[in-house]
Design an enzyme around this catalytic site. Structure first.
Site, PDB file in Angstrom:
ATOM      1  N   GLY A  35      35.915  43.198   5.971  1.00 43.47           N
ATOM      2  CA  GLY A  35      35.195  43.541   7.194  1.00 43.47           C
ATOM      3  C   GLY A  35      35.708  44.828   7.807  1.00 43.47           C
ATOM      4  N   GLY A  38      33.672  46.855  10.483  1.00 42.87           N
ATOM      5  CA  GLY A  38      33.275  46.181  11.721  1.00 42.87           C
ATOM      6  C   GLY A  38      34.012  46.672  12.948  1.00 42.87           C
ATOM      7  N   ARG A  69      30.720  44.989   1.892  1.00 39.96           N
ATOM      8  CA  ARG A  69      29.798  44.498   0.873  1.00 39.96           C
ATOM      9  C   ARG A  69      28.970  45.621   0.256  1.00 39.96           C
ATOM     10  NH1 ARG A  69      29.078  39.243   0.391  1.00 39.96           N
ATOM     11  NH2 ARG A  69      26.880  39.424  -0.225  1.00 39.96           N
ATOM     12  N   HIS A 191      44.671  36.100  19.268  1.00 40.93           N
ATOM     13  CA  HIS A 191      45.393  37.315  19.673  1.00 40.93           C
ATOM     14  C   HIS A 191      46.063  37.175  21.041  1.00 40.93           C
ATOM     15  CE1 HIS A 191      41.555  38.273  21.771  1.00 40.93           C
ATOM     16  NE2 HIS A 191      42.336  38.947  22.591  1.00 40.93           N
ATOM     17  N   LEU A 193      48.128  34.978  21.754  1.00 37.96           N
ATOM     18  CA  LEU A 193      49.524  34.639  21.453  1.00 37.96           C
ATOM     19  C   LEU A 193      50.358  35.878  21.158  1.00 37.96           C
ATOM     20  CD1 LEU A 193      49.030  31.446  19.276  1.00 37.96           C
ATOM     21  CD2 LEU A 193      49.871  31.588  21.618  1.00 37.96           C
ATOM     22  N   ASP A 248      34.173  30.556  23.330  1.00 32.31           N
ATOM     23  CA  ASP A 248      34.603  31.938  23.157  1.00 32.31           C
ATOM     24  C   ASP A 248      35.971  32.210  23.776  1.00 32.31           C
ATOM     25  OD1 ASP A 248      34.073  34.553  22.154  1.00 32.31           O
ATOM     26  OD2 ASP A 248      33.615  35.222  24.185  1.00 32.31           O
ATOM     27  N   HIS A 253      41.804  30.878  23.642  1.00 31.54           N
ATOM     28  CA  HIS A 253      42.742  31.755  24.346  1.00 31.54           C
ATOM     29  C   HIS A 253      43.432  31.055  25.522  1.00 31.54           C
ATOM     30  CE1 HIS A 253      41.099  34.707  21.802  1.00 31.54           C
ATOM     31  NE2 HIS A 253      40.117  35.130  22.559  1.00 31.54           N
ATOM     32  N   LEU A 414      57.935  41.316  39.971  1.00 33.46           N
ATOM     33  CA  LEU A 414      58.339  41.986  38.733  1.00 33.46           C
ATOM     34  C   LEU A 414      57.088  42.609  38.121  1.00 33.46           C
ATOM     35  CD1 LEU A 414      60.194  42.676  36.320  1.00 33.46           C
ATOM     36  CD2 LEU A 414      59.625  40.436  35.376  1.00 33.46           C
TER      37      LEU A 414
END
Length: 603
Positions: A35, A38, A69, A191, A193, A248, A253, A414
């Site tokens: 891919g 993409g 492809r 992502h 994580l 989604d 997430h 912080l």
């Protein structure tokens, strides 16, 4: 934040403390990107590989094979796909990239031959990134195992979400990949994580003695995880409509963020121990039902004529979205955790598109001090801002300077941009590409985690798919569907008011608006510094960024001079009211409604 210039002050994940080792790889390594033509490859994968090379985490002779492809010249692919790669990195990244077709058995044999030629007699280590739709996983996994599996090194596969639509589809997907690869060879990516502040959650909890006694139902009033995006689907509505906001964003997430907030301390930081602790927490989360959720969908909204974007289309205005779709673009869900640590504490998770701001944060509210010897004060809150303006801050009550004992809320703040000045935040995909090559699975999602994650949400998702309940409509750029605050309150969570909500609630109260304006204005005008002081109240006592101030100016600064007069302030406030309420209010002020409407458009 990441800059496009070479930055060596603090490399990604580099440690200056004791006991940590370099993560640099030295053996021959090949990344194969399925891919490669993409969006993900253009926006994330090619830039991530460039930064990993520049920072010395992977060798600059690492081989990168982009596949698709169709036949294509590598020069043409990179012209389009390399737009996010900094110019200084192209000189060492581009020579390592080739492009090959990956459609049939002969193509995969050719890919294998190219890798073997590169590796020579050395260890032949291979990482395959599946940036593909899930229906293609089975056939590509079979081809990789049959024709491209390394005989002298490791073979690992990074799988990108979505991991199915429900429990059944995930089970089928898992069987399709596990039929060819062991679990230790499969790296399912979320992502989030790999985000900097998410990675801080476990060290924050388990390396600071202060938090463990507070992290329980005796001390915590509620936990809120909020994800907001101020954009529409931008022509991706056709893809989004197949999944909706829960699949989604929330089921993956935000659930991963929730796990790090709620899980027990693992016995060590190995992948096995971490995943065991994560799984135990997931098993304690009750299955969600329709009564536990409020759903919304954004609609068209017109702004005043002086705004940069005078009109934002609704979800159904996206030509790629099926007509009459009832797929939610907003969801707020109450989750319950049935274990000794968290029983009785509401976990409120929400996500929405086309809202009033962009942010993702965790807000942990602690119970009020019972004796109240200093009167009625605000409760302590620990806020973990994941994006943007990465930060961790604690709201506490302290005595104000002076002879009297006056106690007020203040913030221990912080801010990452100040605390780690000059640091480059490694992108999440850099960490994932690197950690896969290093066989570090703790930042990836295991099969059993996903089984439990789908167990929690599948019954709700099936109900939504089958019954297609009408989501509550909300105008683009507002804070959510009508009733979401009442839903949160009934769940035991008091939400913080945004400045947009303030004007939505009080736009009809001219005296309150005037009092607010006069409190901060300098000589009858709100200057930049005055706007900053006013907005501080809506950002937990923290100074808003200039971008946040610009968002306010966009709605109120009619003549674009950087200041806001009372007349601009009053008229701008009307834009935050529903249309009927606006008409009523203007008629009450004695103004000509049609003239006003012609100037400011419809909400």
């Amino acid at each position: 934040p990441k800059t496009k210039e070479k930055t060596k002050k603090t490399k990604m994940s580099e440690s200056k403390g004791d006991g940590k080792t370099s993560m640099a790889l030295k053996a021959p390594l090949t990344y194969v990107l399925f891919g490669a033509t993409g969006d993900l490859a253009r926006k994330k994968l090619f830039p991530a590989l460039g930064w990993l090379m520049e920072d010395g985490y992977i060798p600059k002779n690492t081989k990168i094979i982009g596949t698709g492809r169709r036949e294509a010249k590598v020069e043409d692919v990179l012209k389009k796909q390399g737009v996010k790669v900094p110019e200084n990195q192209k000189k060492f990244l581009y020579p390592q990239i080739s492009y090959m077709k990956a459609k049939d058995a002969e193509d995969f044999k050719a890919i294998d031959a190219a890798i073997r030629k590169y590796a020579g007699d050395g260890p032949d280590n291979r990482v395959f990134f599946f940036s593909l739709p899930p229906f293609a996983y089975a056939s590509v996994a079979e081809m990789v195992k049959k024709y491209c599996y390394s005989s002298t090194g490791f073979t690992r596969c990074i799988l990108e979400k979505p991991f199915g639509r429900d429990s059944e589809s995930f089970e089928q997907l898992a069987k399709a990949t596990s039929a060819h690869f062991k679990e230790t060879e499969l790296y399912r990516i979320d992502h989030y994580l790999g985000k900097e502040v998410v990675l801080t959650l476990l060290p924050l909890r388990f390396s600071n003695q202060i938090f463990e006694p507070l992290w329980c139902n005796q001390m915590v009033q509620s936990v809120e995880i909020c994800w907001k995006e101020d954009l529409n689907t931008k022509g991706r509505g056709g893809y989004f409509d197949k999944y909706g906001i829960i699949r989604d964003i929330i089921q993956n997430h935000l659930l991963q963020v929730l796990i790090f907030i709620g899980m027990e301390k693992p016995k060590d930081m190995s992948a096995e121990a971490t995943q065991e602790a994560k799984l135990n927490f997931l098993k304690a989360i009750k299955t969600v039902e329709m009564k536990d959720v409020i759903l919304g969908q954004f609609t068209r909204r017109k702004y005043c004529k002086h705004c940069v974007d005078p009109e934002n289309p609704g979800y159904l205005d996206d030509e790629t979205v099926p007509k009459g779709s009832k797929v939610p673009t907003y969801a707020m869900i109450k989750l319950e955790v049935d274990n000794d640590r968290w029983r009785g504490v509401p976990f409120l998770v929400s996500a929405g598109k086309a809202l009033d701001e962009r942010k993702c944060e965790v807000r942990i509210r602690f119970k009020a001090e019972e004796s109240r010897i200093f009167g009625q004060l605000g409760t302590n809150e620990l806020v973990i801002r994941i994006q943007p303006d990465e930060s961790i801050y604690f709201k506490i009550n302290v005595k104000e300077p002076g002879l009297d004992v006056a106690v007020s809320p203040q913030v221990l703040d912080l801010s990452y941009i100040r605390a780690f000045e000059g640091a480059r935040y490694g992108d999440a995909y850099e960490r994932m590409l690197l950690n896969c090559a290093l066989a570090k699975q703790s930042l990836f999602v295991g099969t059993q985690e996903l089984v439990e994650a789908w167990r929690i949400f599948t019954p709700l998702l099936h109900q939504i798919d089958e019954k297609k309940p009408q989501p509550i409509l909300y105008p683009f750029g507002t804070s959510g569907p009508q009733g979401y605050k009442k839903f949160a309150q009934n769940a035991g969570v008091k939400l913080k008011e945004t400045w947009q909500e303030f004007f939505h609630m009080h736009a009809r109260e001219v005296h309150k608006l005037k009092a607010t304006f006069d409190k901060y204005a300098t000589d009858g005008v709100l200057l930049n510094k005055d706007i900053k002081a006013m907005m501080t109240n809506f950002y937990d006592g923290r100074s808003p960024t200039q971008k946040m101030i610009n968002q306010f100016l966009k709605a109120f600064d009619e003549n674009d001079d950087g200041d806001v007069t009372w007349e601009e302030f009053r008229k701008g406030a009307y834009l935050f009211m529903p249309w009927k309420a606006t008409k009523r209010t203007i008629s009450m002020t004695g103004e000509d409604f049609d003239s006003f409407a012609g100037n400011f458009g419809e909400y």
